[in-house]
Design an enzyme around this catalytic site. Structure first.
Site, mmCIF file in Angstrom:
data_model
loop_
_atom_site.group_PDB
_atom_site.id
_atom_site.type_symbol
_atom_site.label_atom_id
_atom_site.label_comp_id
_atom_site.label_asym_id
_atom_site.label_seq_id
_atom_site.Cartn_x
_atom_site.Cartn_y
_atom_site.Cartn_z
ATOM 1 N N HIS A 1 -7.264 -1.427 -1.738
ATOM 2 C CA HIS A 1 -6.075 -0.902 -1.062
ATOM 3 C C HIS A 1 -5.972 -1.598 0.294
ATOM 4 O O HIS A 1 -6.950 -1.664 1.048
ATOM 5 C CB HIS A 1 -6.212 0.615 -0.905
ATOM 6 C CG HIS A 1 -5.211 1.192 0.023
ATOM 7 N ND1 HIS A 1 -3.876 0.874 -0.054
ATOM 8 C CD2 HIS A 1 -5.334 2.055 1.075
ATOM 9 C CE1 HIS A 1 -3.228 1.513 0.904
ATOM 10 N NE2 HIS A 1 -4.089 2.222 1.599
ATOM 11 N N ASN B 1 0.352 -1.635 5.096
ATOM 12 C CA ASN B 1 -0.192 -0.675 4.131
ATOM 13 C C ASN B 1 0.978 -0.063 3.346
ATOM 14 O O ASN B 1 1.726 0.749 3.892
ATOM 15 C CB ASN B 1 -0.971 0.400 4.899
ATOM 16 C CG ASN B 1 -1.506 1.515 4.003
ATOM 17 O OD1 ASN B 1 -1.128 1.627 2.840
ATOM 18 N ND2 ASN B 1 -2.369 2.340 4.560
ATOM 19 N N CYS C 1 -2.853 6.826 -1.306
ATOM 20 C CA CYS C 1 -3.152 5.388 -1.422
ATOM 21 C C CYS C 1 -4.085 5.079 -2.585
ATOM 22 O O CYS C 1 -4.286 3.915 -2.923
ATOM 23 C CB CYS C 1 -3.740 4.871 -0.120
ATOM 24 S SG CYS C 1 -2.615 5.094 1.256
#
Ligand code: ACO
Length: 332
Positions: free
Chosen positions: A254, A284, A112
């Protein structure tokens, strides 16, 4: 040393929508639990025949078009992904799909944090004067690697891709500073590991032959890590940029959990209206999340030329990092 400016952004998600309500028909969960714990309402997931390279190429074409360039102008492509179509890498397939014939292309893996790491990596080539136009992509299809029977992880992820185009300049520098970190001792908090089975080729000779398991995450550990380390790494990147939190116009983290985003903003002392969040719509999307949020904010004309943007990614490795840049494009 050359200067560097982002001159285009683009993003793409699959068509297939998966809502919290849909998820509650798959595992023992509820819209209320998911939204209150994460801020997520829905996410997009790829069909089985859709590829990472297709998604990344869609985002890339939009970014190149906003930059006013053609694919043949691109010198370097860095694709941040943990979910390539091919273990040898998918960047060359993106290059082929968009027709960036002159470009050299490679994958970069930092989960990520991938987009931040890729942007910083690409910036070094630009600064050294090696490449002029660089395409940086963050893209992931984590739905392929989720255990759809594990409610603690399957509700969190969505698929998507975002891209930016950076260009070198003799006169202007809008890439202000960065800080990257990793800590392999924390790897067991979040991983997607290869598990080997011995395969005997002949007497006394054996090799490993196995496969990847699904995402394994100790949510609370990652949560605590993010809330502590992300403000710290942003402060360091600001320091390297000779700036302070007061100079930030937009914070794009993020998109892992709305509670993490809120808590980081509070710790930094940053007003909520400077924080960009689209987690409700996309979940996500791993390496895709920061460039998708950036592109959406650009599309909504929230981000104005001259605005200072702080981005920060965190995730498996564990890895984390931040970059500070000034928005240089007047997109009308
Ligand atoms: N629906 C309903 N109940 C659930 C669900 C679900 N989907 N998932 C877990 N629960 C239950 C648990 O079983 C537990 O029940 P118990 O109390 O009876 O044992 C209870 O809810 C609380 O579970 P926790 O794990 O304590 O929930 P928490 O508040 O920590 O939220 C979450 C979990 C959302 C995962 C959070 O810890 C988090 O966001 N962590 C960070 C994740 C992250 O940032 N990842 C980023 C990197 S991703 C990458 O790099 C690929």
């Amino acid at each position: 040393m050359k200067g560097l400016t982002i001159i285009g952004s683009g993003s793409a998600v699959p068509d297939q929508l998966l809502s919290n309500r849909d998820l509650s028909a798959i595992v023992d969960t509820s819209d209320e639990w998911i939204e209150s714990r994460t801020g997520m309402k829905e996410r997009y997931v790829s069909l089985s025949q859709e590829t990472l390279a297709q998604l990344a190429a869609k985002a890339s074409i939009k970014a190149i078009s906003m930059a006013g360039l053609t694919p043949e102008d691109i010198d370097l492509i860095v694709l941040a992904t943990s979910t390539p179509d091919d273990l040898f890498g998918s960047a060359c397939q993106v290059q082929r799909r968009i027709g960036a014939k002159r470009a050299v292309a490679f994958d970069l893996t930092a989960a990520c944090s991938g987009f931040v790491f890729a942007l910083v990596t690409a910036s070094q080539f630009v600064r050294q004067g090696v490449y002029h136009n660089v395409l940086i992509i963050g893209a992931d299809i984590l739905s392929r690697w989720v255990n759809w029977e594990d409610r603690t992880t399957c509700v969190l992820f969505g698929d998507g891709a975002g891209a930016v185009v950076c260009q070198s300049s003799e006169t202007e520098d809008n890439f202000l500073g960065f800080e990257l970190c990793s800590d392999g001792t924390l790897n067991s908090s979040l991983n997607l590991t290869y598990v080997s089975e011995p395969l005997n080729l002949m007497e006394n000779i054996s090799v490993g032959s196995g496969g990847y398991q699904s995402i394994n995450m100790k949510g609370k550990e990652v949560y605590r890590f993010a809330v502590e380390k992300v403000p710290e790494v942003i402060e360091k990147a600001l320091h390297r940029s000779n700036l302070t939190v007061k100079d930030i116009d937009w914070l794009i983290l993020h998109q892992a959990n709305q509670r993490i985003i809120d808590s980081v903003a509070v710790r930094l002392g940053l007003n909520k209206d400077k924080v960009i969040s689209n987690i409700a719509k996309y979940g996500n999307t791993s390496a895709g999340s920061i460039p998708i949020a950036l592109d959406e904010a650009v599309g909504q004309s929230l981000i104005k030329p001259g605005d200072v943007i702080a981005i920060s990614g965190f995730g498996a490795g564990l890895t984390w990092g931040a970059a500070i840049f000034r928005w240089g494009i007047n997109y009308g």
